[in-house]
Design a protein around this motif. Structure first.
Motif, PDB file in Angstrom:
ATOM      1  N   GLN A  66       0.825  -1.325  -0.017  1.00 50.15           N
ATOM      2  CA  GLN A  66      -0.023   0.091   0.247  1.00 50.15           C
ATOM      3  C   GLN A  66       0.974   1.104   0.061  1.00 50.15           C
ATOM      4  OE1 GLN A  66      -3.628   0.194   2.488  1.00 50.15           O
ATOM      5  NE2 GLN A  66      -2.951  -2.076   3.409  1.00 50.15           N
ATOM      6  N   GLU A  67       1.969   1.194   0.717  1.00 52.58           N
ATOM      7  CA  GLU A  67       2.902   2.385   0.945  1.00 52.58           C
ATOM      8  C   GLU A  67       3.460   2.702  -0.241  1.00 52.58           C
ATOM      9  OE1 GLU A  67       4.264   5.734   2.844  1.00 52.58           O
ATOM     10  OE2 GLU A  67       2.694   4.176   3.465  1.00 52.58           O
ATOM     11  N   ARG A  68       4.097   1.569  -1.180  1.00 53.27           N
ATOM     12  CA  ARG A  68       4.636   1.644  -2.340  1.00 53.27           C
ATOM     13  C   ARG A  68       3.848   2.472  -3.275  1.00 53.27           C
ATOM     14  NH1 ARG A  68       6.197  -3.644  -0.789  1.00 53.27           N
ATOM     15  NH2 ARG A  68       8.135  -3.738   0.195  1.00 53.27           N
ATOM     16  N   ILE A  69       2.387   1.769  -3.426  1.00 56.96           N
ATOM     17  CA  ILE A  69       1.691   2.328  -4.579  1.00 56.96           C
ATOM     18  C   ILE A  69       1.276   3.755  -3.993  1.00 56.96           C
ATOM     19  CG2 ILE A  69      -0.981   2.120  -5.306  1.00 56.96           C
ATOM     20  CD1 ILE A  69      -0.690  -0.904  -4.540  1.00 56.96           C
ATOM     21  N   LYS A  70       1.199   4.001  -2.797  1.00 55.31           N
ATOM     22  CA  LYS A  70       0.926   5.499  -2.595  1.00 55.31           C
ATOM     23  C   LYS A  70       2.149   6.496  -3.005  1.00 55.31           C
ATOM     24  CE  LYS A  70      -0.053   8.491   1.428  1.00 55.31           C
ATOM     25  NZ  LYS A  70      -0.026   8.464   2.909  1.00 55.31           N
ATOM     26  N   ASP A  71       3.336   6.003  -2.641  1.00 53.21           N
ATOM     27  CA  ASP A  71       4.545   6.591  -3.224  1.00 53.21           C
ATOM     28  C   ASP A  71       4.807   6.952  -4.558  1.00 53.21           C
ATOM     29  OD1 ASP A  71       5.129   7.095  -0.525  1.00 53.21           O
ATOM     30  OD2 ASP A  71       6.611   5.430  -0.476  1.00 53.21           O
TER      31      ASP A  71
END
Length: 498
Positions: A204-209
């Protein structure tokens, strides 16, 4: 009389409804969404099966559950109330965790509220997010087929494919939508589930970034007239040095005579391509990192965001390359010098801690750490008067990446995050600008890497624990400068008798 709340999704609309014990749930839902057909199916999300399951007993549905309503015979007269432009993006999202949504995922994020109005949606968000394997390279296909751990460049390729698919619907996926994508990813490739947190937090964090970077590039590439566009501003980061003042010997070198901007950009492009390979040639990358050093220092000395540095020079953000860059900058070996100095001073540091009034009860627990070097490192900030702010944050229980990046009191200043026991940590991260930027193999390597990170990215030591890093700089690394050494450091060195 007991009343329950449910988040109900029907076609393109979703609403929170309240139902009393005497009410008929199906009737309430049909009236709310103006469903004229007689037959509907209600489903709720089952964590164990990781899918939507038909509800058989309405009385046993827990309070604050997410439900999905399916009309068996869709009517043309059915009203599909599309979300208004003023609603939060979180309300325009789709399926996610069934029992925690109302308490966490529907909480609004100020950044997303700014960047993600529903008017930016380009099409109806899919109930099942598609991940097209046909767009994967052969190396990525084989890695996924063989269920091996993905290398960083394979993760980037996977995120590129996901991002392109996301852009068909929106440039700003909500938290629920990112959760849906991550669930779909680990459902399709179970070996990608992470051990930390819920198993999807990292993705989720990678997609957000990734999507944040795409939006930023679009803003930077767009033309503005009549006024200058305000630069993106993250949470306040420790200010950057404008000139060499910590013992650097190669602060801003001239570009080599045999190179120019065009040739350096070619090196940068070739290095980027090499770094994206399944098995990049480390020697080639290191050679080109050396060639582009002067260009990189001029860029870093202009005060860019850590995010921008990593985007332009991703190869820099590894433990080994931080060490090489530190060597170019100071002519000092980073990790070896740090380790040797710590090993030499560890026993004396522990002796001082035993008799010190500065060390609190919470810090003295590290006296029993098996590795005395780690114990000394954990006690160092306390002995130098930095009790309230530590450059190492320990998260003894498994937690989420969001919690790690938001927890510390130091704001956006870089720090080390240790997950698990310091004797045998599960993860060691370098965190900066509230983002995890680097993984490290051990507590000591994480500490030395963080110290080098301040030099390599040209960041001043945070005031909250500056004495600790000044001590490391002048005593461990023997990097002297003209600045006055704080009295706390002088006193501690006298006790240490290094």
């Amino acid at each position: 009389m007991m009343e329950k709340e449910f988040l109900v999704k029907c076609n393109e609309s979703q609403k929170i409804i309240s139902v009393k014990a005497t009410d008929d749930l199906v009737s309430v839902i049909k009236n709310t969404f103006v469903i004229k057909e007689a037959d509907v199916i209600l489903q709720n999300y089952d964590k164990e099966w990781d899918d939507w399951i038909d509800v058989s007993d309405f009385d046993k549905i827990p309070n604050r559950t997410v439900l999905r309503c399916i009309s068996l015979k869709p009517s043309s007269d059915q009203v599909s109330a599309a979300p208004s432009l003023s609603q939060s993006t979180e309300e325009s999202a789709v399926d996610s965790d069934a029992t925690e949504i109302l308490e966490s995922d529907l909480s609004t994020d100020s950044e997303e509220m700014l960047d993600v109005p529903n008017g930016y949606l380009k099409g109806k968000w899919p109930n099942k997010f598609p991940i097209d394997e046909m767009k994967f390279s052969q190396s990525l296909k084989e890695a996924l087929k063989n269920k091996v751990c993905l290398m960083w460049n394979q993760k980037r390729e996977l995120l590129d494919v996901i991002a392109k698919e996301i852009q068909k619907y929106t440039d700003s996926p909500s938290k629920i939508q990112r959760h849906q994508i991550a669930l779909e990813l680990i459902s399709k490739y179970p070996h990608l589930r992470e051990t930390l947190g819920s198993g999807t937090d990292g993705w989720q964090e990678r997609i957000k970034d990734k999507m944040k970077n795409i939006r930023r590039n679009k803003r930077n590439n767009s033309t503005t007239t009549g006024c200058r566009r305000k630069r993106f501003s993250p949470p306040a980061l420790a200010t950057m040095n404008k000139k060499a003042k910590r013992g650097e010997v190669n602060w801003s070198p001239d570009i080599p005579d045999e190179e120019d901007d065009e040739s350096l950009n070619e090196h940068l492009e070739k290095m980027s391509k090499e770094f994206k390979k399944a098995t990049p040639n480390i020697d080639v990358i290191r050679q080109r990192m050396k060639i582009t050093y002067a260009q990189r220092r001029k860029f870093i000395n202009t005060n860019p965001l850590i995010f921008d540095i990593k985007e332009k020079y991703p190869a820099l953000f590894t433990v080994s390359e931080i060490g090489h860059e530190f060597k170019r900058l100071t002519d000092t070996e980073l990790h070896k010098t740090f380790m040797d100095s710590l090993e030499k001073a560890a026993s004396n540091i522990l002796s001082i801690a035993k008799s010190s009034k500065r060390a609190s009860q919470s810090s003295l627990k590290y006296m029993h750490t098996a590795d005395k070097k780690v114990a000394a490192l954990m006690l160092l900030p306390h002995l130098l008067g930095n009790q309230d702010h530590h450059f190492i944050e320990v998260f003894e229980r498994e937690t989420t990446r969001d919690y790690i990046t938001d927890k510390p009191k130091s704001g956006a200043d870089p720090f080390v995050a240790i997950v698990g026991d310091v004797d045998d940590p599960k993860c060691c991260y370098i965190v900066a600008e509230k983002v995890i930027v680097l993984d490290t193999p051990s507590v000591i390597t994480a500490a030395s890497t963080l110290f080098g990170f301040f030099f390599v990215c040209n960041i001043e030591y945070p005031k909250s624990f500056s004495e600790t890093f000044i001590f490391i700089q002048k005593c461990f690394m023997q990097l002297c400068d003209k600045s006055k050494t704080p009295r706390k450091v002088v006193t501690f060195v006298e006790k240490l008798k290094m």
